[in-house]
Design a protein around this motif. Structure first.
Motif, mmCIF file in Angstrom:
data_model
loop_
_atom_site.group_PDB
_atom_site.id
_atom_site.type_symbol
_atom_site.label_atom_id
_atom_site.label_comp_id
_atom_site.label_asym_id
_atom_site.label_seq_id
_atom_site.Cartn_x
_atom_site.Cartn_y
_atom_site.Cartn_z
ATOM 1 N N MET A 110 129.824 27.598 -21.727
ATOM 2 C CA MET A 110 129.786 28.343 -20.584
ATOM 3 C C MET A 110 130.394 29.288 -20.148
ATOM 4 O O MET A 110 131.428 29.362 -19.622
ATOM 5 N N LEU A 111 129.509 31.081 -19.561
ATOM 6 C CA LEU A 111 131.007 31.584 -19.206
ATOM 7 C C LEU A 111 130.649 31.533 -17.811
ATOM 8 O O LEU A 111 129.997 33.003 -16.700
ATOM 9 N N ARG A 112 130.802 30.718 -17.075
ATOM 10 C CA ARG A 112 131.403 30.852 -15.761
ATOM 11 C C ARG A 112 132.625 30.867 -14.989
ATOM 12 O O ARG A 112 133.416 29.905 -15.029
ATOM 13 N N GLU A 113 133.495 31.853 -14.053
ATOM 14 C CA GLU A 113 135.051 32.525 -14.145
ATOM 15 C C GLU A 113 135.642 31.734 -15.191
ATOM 16 O O GLU A 113 136.502 30.484 -15.016
ATOM 17 N N ASN A 114 135.247 31.036 -16.310
ATOM 18 C CA ASN A 114 136.204 31.379 -18.333
ATOM 19 C C ASN A 114 136.345 32.763 -18.691
ATOM 20 O O ASN A 114 135.942 33.585 -18.318
ATOM 21 N N VAL A 115 137.477 32.428 -19.225
ATOM 22 C CA VAL A 115 138.030 33.891 -19.244
ATOM 23 C C VAL A 115 137.959 33.503 -21.510
ATOM 24 O O VAL A 115 139.306 32.310 -21.160
ATOM 25 N N TYR A 116 137.664 34.225 -22.260
ATOM 26 C CA TYR A 116 138.068 33.609 -23.251
ATOM 27 C C TYR A 116 138.473 34.305 -24.818
ATOM 28 O O TYR A 116 137.144 35.706 -23.946
ATOM 29 N N GLU A 117 139.388 34.743 -25.343
ATOM 30 C CA GLU A 117 139.887 36.195 -26.152
ATOM 31 C C GLU A 117 138.525 37.080 -26.880
ATOM 32 O O GLU A 117 138.893 38.199 -26.242
ATOM 33 N N PRO A 118 137.708 36.132 -27.330
ATOM 34 C CA PRO A 118 137.053 36.923 -28.485
ATOM 35 C C PRO A 118 135.942 37.627 -27.378
ATOM 36 O O PRO A 118 135.633 38.895 -27.831
ATOM 37 N N ALA A 119 135.400 36.448 -25.823
ATOM 38 C CA ALA A 119 134.289 36.851 -25.397
ATOM 39 C C ALA A 119 134.928 38.599 -24.814
ATOM 40 O O ALA A 119 134.192 39.431 -24.011
ATOM 41 N N LEU A 120 136.170 38.083 -24.329
ATOM 42 C CA LEU A 120 136.814 39.287 -22.822
ATOM 43 C C LEU A 120 137.122 40.617 -24.578
ATOM 44 O O LEU A 120 136.978 41.750 -23.323
ATOM 45 N N GLU A 121 137.347 40.790 -25.048
ATOM 46 C CA GLU A 121 137.797 41.671 -26.482
ATOM 47 C C GLU A 121 136.018 42.571 -26.823
ATOM 48 O O GLU A 121 136.121 43.874 -26.091
ATOM 49 N N CYS A 122 135.300 42.133 -26.696
ATOM 50 C CA CYS A 122 134.464 42.363 -27.033
ATOM 51 C C CYS A 122 133.749 43.085 -26.382
ATOM 52 O O CYS A 122 132.693 44.083 -25.962
ATOM 53 N N ALA A 123 133.376 42.328 -24.116
ATOM 54 C CA ALA A 123 133.047 42.942 -23.297
ATOM 55 C C ALA A 123 134.225 44.467 -22.829
ATOM 56 O O ALA A 123 133.405 45.335 -23.032
ATOM 57 N N GLU A 124 135.779 43.985 -23.526
ATOM 58 C CA GLU A 124 136.649 45.666 -23.686
ATOM 59 C C GLU A 124 135.429 47.000 -24.305
ATOM 60 O O GLU A 124 136.111 47.628 -23.987
ATOM 61 N N LEU A 125 135.751 46.133 -25.894
ATOM 62 C CA LEU A 125 135.440 47.330 -26.546
ATOM 63 C C LEU A 125 133.767 47.948 -26.468
ATOM 64 O O LEU A 125 134.049 49.198 -26.023
ATOM 65 N N LEU A 126 132.517 46.936 -25.527
ATOM 66 C CA LEU A 126 131.020 47.547 -25.431
ATOM 67 C C LEU A 126 131.459 48.345 -24.385
ATOM 68 O O LEU A 126 131.117 49.173 -24.340
ATOM 69 N N LEU A 127 133.054 47.967 -23.386
ATOM 70 C CA LEU A 127 133.432 49.230 -21.655
ATOM 71 C C LEU A 127 133.553 50.197 -22.213
ATOM 72 O O LEU A 127 133.295 51.949 -21.135
ATOM 73 N N GLU A 128 134.313 50.744 -23.092
ATOM 74 C CA GLU A 128 134.814 51.596 -23.699
ATOM 75 C C GLU A 128 133.554 52.148 -24.592
ATOM 76 O O GLU A 128 134.374 53.538 -25.241
ATOM 77 N N GLY A 129 132.977 51.569 -24.998
ATOM 78 C CA GLY A 129 132.175 52.517 -26.245
ATOM 79 C C GLY A 129 130.605 53.003 -25.810
ATOM 80 O O GLY A 129 130.421 53.439 -24.229
ATOM 81 N N VAL A 130 129.906 51.941 -26.047
ATOM 82 C CA VAL A 130 128.214 52.307 -25.601
ATOM 83 C C VAL A 130 128.120 52.412 -24.198
ATOM 84 O O VAL A 130 126.965 52.965 -23.271
ATOM 85 N N GLY A 131 128.747 51.154 -23.566
ATOM 86 C CA GLY A 131 128.819 51.229 -21.678
ATOM 87 C C GLY A 131 129.912 51.411 -21.089
ATOM 88 O O GLY A 131 129.469 51.494 -20.324
ATOM 89 N N LYS A 132 130.664 53.125 -21.942
ATOM 90 C CA LYS A 132 132.093 53.772 -20.631
ATOM 91 C C LYS A 132 131.471 54.189 -19.960
ATOM 92 O O LYS A 132 129.668 55.163 -19.745
ATOM 93 N N GLY A 133 131.822 54.027 -18.623
ATOM 94 C CA GLY A 133 131.066 54.357 -16.709
ATOM 95 C C GLY A 133 130.080 53.496 -16.473
ATOM 96 O O GLY A 133 129.860 53.966 -15.615
ATOM 97 N N GLU A 134 129.621 52.301 -17.708
ATOM 98 C CA GLU A 134 128.376 51.212 -16.363
ATOM 99 C C GLU A 134 129.053 49.990 -15.804
ATOM 100 O O GLU A 134 128.606 49.705 -15.642
ATOM 101 N N ASN A 135 130.346 50.217 -16.159
ATOM 102 C CA ASN A 135 131.150 48.787 -15.098
ATOM 103 C C ASN A 135 130.988 48.774 -13.788
ATOM 104 O O ASN A 135 131.227 50.160 -13.538
#
Length: 204
Positions: free
Chosen positions: A179-204
């Motif tokens: 469950m992703l509430r106030e937690n972080v683990y590496e695959p989810a973090l890297e996935c989020a960063e890649l999404l924000l660098e790609g199709v989600g760029k400028g949306e954060n």
């Protein structure tokens, strides 16, 4: 420890490596015994030990002397990988706070010190990184686990490309459902960063 001595040794070692990765284990180096063949080239990093004496009466002291440099290098690799891993754990709460959206959370009220950094999962427990005078990993019961997602269906992986299946299998074996509430683990973090660098760029 790789097996390059027998027929299909490279295939066997590669298969063992991939099975370990799919089950959520980290492999930082492969060690093989030298038998005069350049079999260490296809897999890196690979460390080559001298041939082990076959004489049962040999006390192996001479062999250990010859192998000292290899074992020392292996130690350096393992310590370096561990240090980098611990540093990533220290960095993850801030990185996650900058880009994650946690449901039911007032994000400005969440200091990085209370973000739970999840290292892996085993059964109903998650292993979390803590800092109290020193770094350590401790077990924590996953009271928020969702029973209907705790057993990822391996048959679904046939629909993915091989590379994606490996990554999904690694993350699923290592973390299961978290469950992703106030937690972080590496695959989810890297996935989020890649999404924000790609199709989600400028949306954060």
């Amino acid at each position: 420890m790789g097996n390059y001595r027998r027929l299909c040794g490279i295939s066997g070692t590669a298969t063992a490596y991939e099975i370990l990765k799919l089950r959520g284990y980290d492999v930082v180096a492969i060690v093989i015994e030298d038998h005069g063949l350049p079999n260490e080239v296809p897999l890196l990093p690979v460390l080559v030990l001298p041939p082990v004496p076959q004489d049962p009466s040999d006390n192996l002291m001479e062999w250990f002397d010859k192998s000292e440099a290899v074992f020392s290098f292996l130690k350096e690799i393992m310590l370096s990988v561990h240090s980098e891993r611990i540093q990533r754990f220290h960095d993850m709460p801030k990185r996650a706070g900058d880009i994650f959206w946690w449901p039911f959370t007032q994000h400005k009220l969440v200091p990085k010190e209370i973000v739970t950094v999840i290292e892996s999962r085993c059964g109903e427990n998650i292993s979390v990184h803590k800092v109290c005078d020193k770094d350590f990993i401790t077990q924590q019961f996953d009271a928020c686990a969702s029973w209907w997602t705790q057993g990822p269906d391996a048959t679904l992986q046939q629909w993915f490309q091989i590379e994606l299946a490996r990554d999904v299998g690694y993350a699923a074996a290592r973390f299961g459902n978290v469950m992703l509430r106030e937690n972080v683990y590496e695959p989810a973090l890297e996935c989020a960063e890649l999404l924000l660098e790609g199709v989600g760029k400028g949306e954060n």
